[in-house]
Design an enzyme around this catalytic site. Structure first.
Site, PDB file in Angstrom:
ATOM      1  N   TYR A  50     -21.188  13.275  18.564  1.00  0.00           N
ATOM      2  CA  TYR A  50     -20.349  14.459  18.332  1.00  0.00           C
ATOM      3  C   TYR A  50     -18.879  14.129  18.150  1.00  0.00           C
ATOM      4  CZ  TYR A  50     -18.360  14.601  23.066  1.00  0.00           C
ATOM      5  OH  TYR A  50     -17.658  14.314  24.208  1.00  0.00           O
TER       6      TYR A  50
ATOM      7  N   HIS B 280      -7.058  -2.946   9.505  1.00  0.00           N
ATOM      8  CA  HIS B 280      -8.304  -3.627   9.167  1.00  0.00           C
ATOM      9  C   HIS B 280      -9.111  -3.864  10.444  1.00  0.00           C
ATOM     10  CE1 HIS B 280      -6.227  -5.480   5.350  1.00  0.00           C
ATOM     11  NE2 HIS B 280      -6.323  -4.168   5.309  1.00  0.00           N
TER      12      HIS B 280
ATOM     13  N   GLU C 208       0.810  -1.218   0.000  1.00  0.00           N
ATOM     14  CA  GLU C 208       0.000   0.000   0.000  1.00  0.00           C
ATOM     15  C   GLU C 208       0.846   1.273   0.000  1.00  0.00           C
ATOM     16  OE1 GLU C 208      -2.843  -0.482  -0.729  1.00  0.00           O
ATOM     17  OE2 GLU C 208      -3.812  -2.099   0.364  1.00  0.00           O
TER      18      GLU C 208
ATOM     19  N   HIS D  79      -2.670   2.545   8.535  1.00  0.00           N
ATOM     20  CA  HIS D  79      -3.743   1.782   7.897  1.00  0.00           C
ATOM     21  C   HIS D  79      -3.934   0.474   8.634  1.00  0.00           C
ATOM     22  CE1 HIS D  79      -6.111  -0.460   5.064  1.00  0.00           C
ATOM     23  NE2 HIS D  79      -5.114  -1.229   4.690  1.00  0.00           N
TER      24      HIS D  79
ATOM     25  N   HIS E 222     -12.442  -2.863   2.621  1.00  0.00           N
ATOM     26  CA  HIS E 222     -11.001  -2.954   2.874  1.00  0.00           C
ATOM     27  C   HIS E 222     -10.657  -2.679   4.339  1.00  0.00           C
ATOM     28  CE1 HIS E 222      -6.745  -2.068   1.099  1.00  0.00           C
ATOM     29  NE2 HIS E 222      -6.657  -2.467   2.357  1.00  0.00           N
TER      30      HIS E 222
ATOM     31  N   TYR F 242      -9.690  19.568  21.786  1.00  0.00           N
ATOM     32  CA  TYR F 242     -10.458  18.447  22.336  1.00  0.00           C
ATOM     33  C   TYR F 242     -10.211  17.175  21.538  1.00  0.00           C
ATOM     34  CZ  TYR F 242     -14.487  15.873  24.144  1.00  0.00           C
ATOM     35  OH  TYR F 242     -15.303  14.941  24.724  1.00  0.00           O
TER      36      TYR F 242
END
Length: 224
Positions: free
Chosen positions: A113, A94, A73, A92, A155, A210
């Site tokens: 939120y 899964h 990737e 990245h 993915h 925050y």
């Protein structure tokens, strides 16, 4: 932080991904910006077997050097870091619940939120494209416009940060939000916070910093 320190910190982050339950096996990958390009985890290697020398050095033109091949990737890692000067780490994985939503091609809307920590009113899901392709990279770049995270259709997820701690924190938060969203969907469609309320939330988050990871602060190029 030295090059070796950064490589070691990348491996530690990968191990934390597994410990947190957001990744498994040899799935997932991590990259860190450097002055000349990026460092990225190698292809098809268990994290608990990695040593600093296994981390691959790449330039932005796709050339690489090292003992092992870069993650399959690498394109979206390279392209995201080239396009997003505001981040230094691409992570990245899964993770199960985020991937379940990605398999449904469902974005995460502002049902809560905290979706705002990813930078907007939703966490988008990019359309499916074959792993390792330029098409997947292009889809990810689009889904990440003004966002710090996205899902990848059928993915997984991508999370961004100014450093490794921040990117890992974001990935865990995306997974938590995906889990809660799927639980809410099991009862019915949850109400969605309106855009004007999310605008207030985003403004409040920006003013308070925050939801940021403890170490999520501006870092020099090449830092983790």
């Amino acid at each position: 932080m030295t090059d070796t320190d950064t490589r070691s910190a990348m491996i530690e982050t990968c191990l934390k991904m597994t410990a947190a339950g957001i990744n498994q096996g040899t799935a997932g990958n991590v990259s860190v910006r450097t002055e000349s390009g990026l460092l990225i985890t190698p292809s098809s290697m268990p994290y608990d077997q990695m040593c600093p020398e296994d981390i691959v050095e790449m330039s932005l033109d796709g050339q690489w050097s090292g003992n092992r091949r870069p993650s399959s990737e690498w394109r979206f890692h390279r392209d995201i870091l080239a396009a997003r000067k505001d981040v230094s780490v691409v992570l990245h994985c899964h993770s199960v619940h985020a991937t379940a939503l990605a398999c449904l091609h469902r974005s995460i809307p502002s049902y809560h939120y905290m979706v705002g920590v990813a930078g907007g009113t939703d966490i988008r899901c990019a359309p499916y494209a074959t792993f390792g392709t330029q098409a997947l990279s292009d889809a990810a770049i689009t889904a990440l416009v003004d966002r710090k995270a996205c899902l990848l259709g059928q993915h997984g997820q991508i999370s961004l940060g100014k450093n490794l701690d921040a990117a890992l924190w974001m990935a865990i938060e995306v997974e938590t939000l995906a889990d809660m969203y799927l639980r809410a969907l099991s009862v019915g469609e949850p109400p969605i916070l309106p855009d004007d309320e999310m605008a207030r939330v985003l403004d409040q988050m920006q003013r308070m910093d925050y939801g940021l990871a403890p170490n999520d602060e501006p870092a020099p190029v090449g830092a983790d």
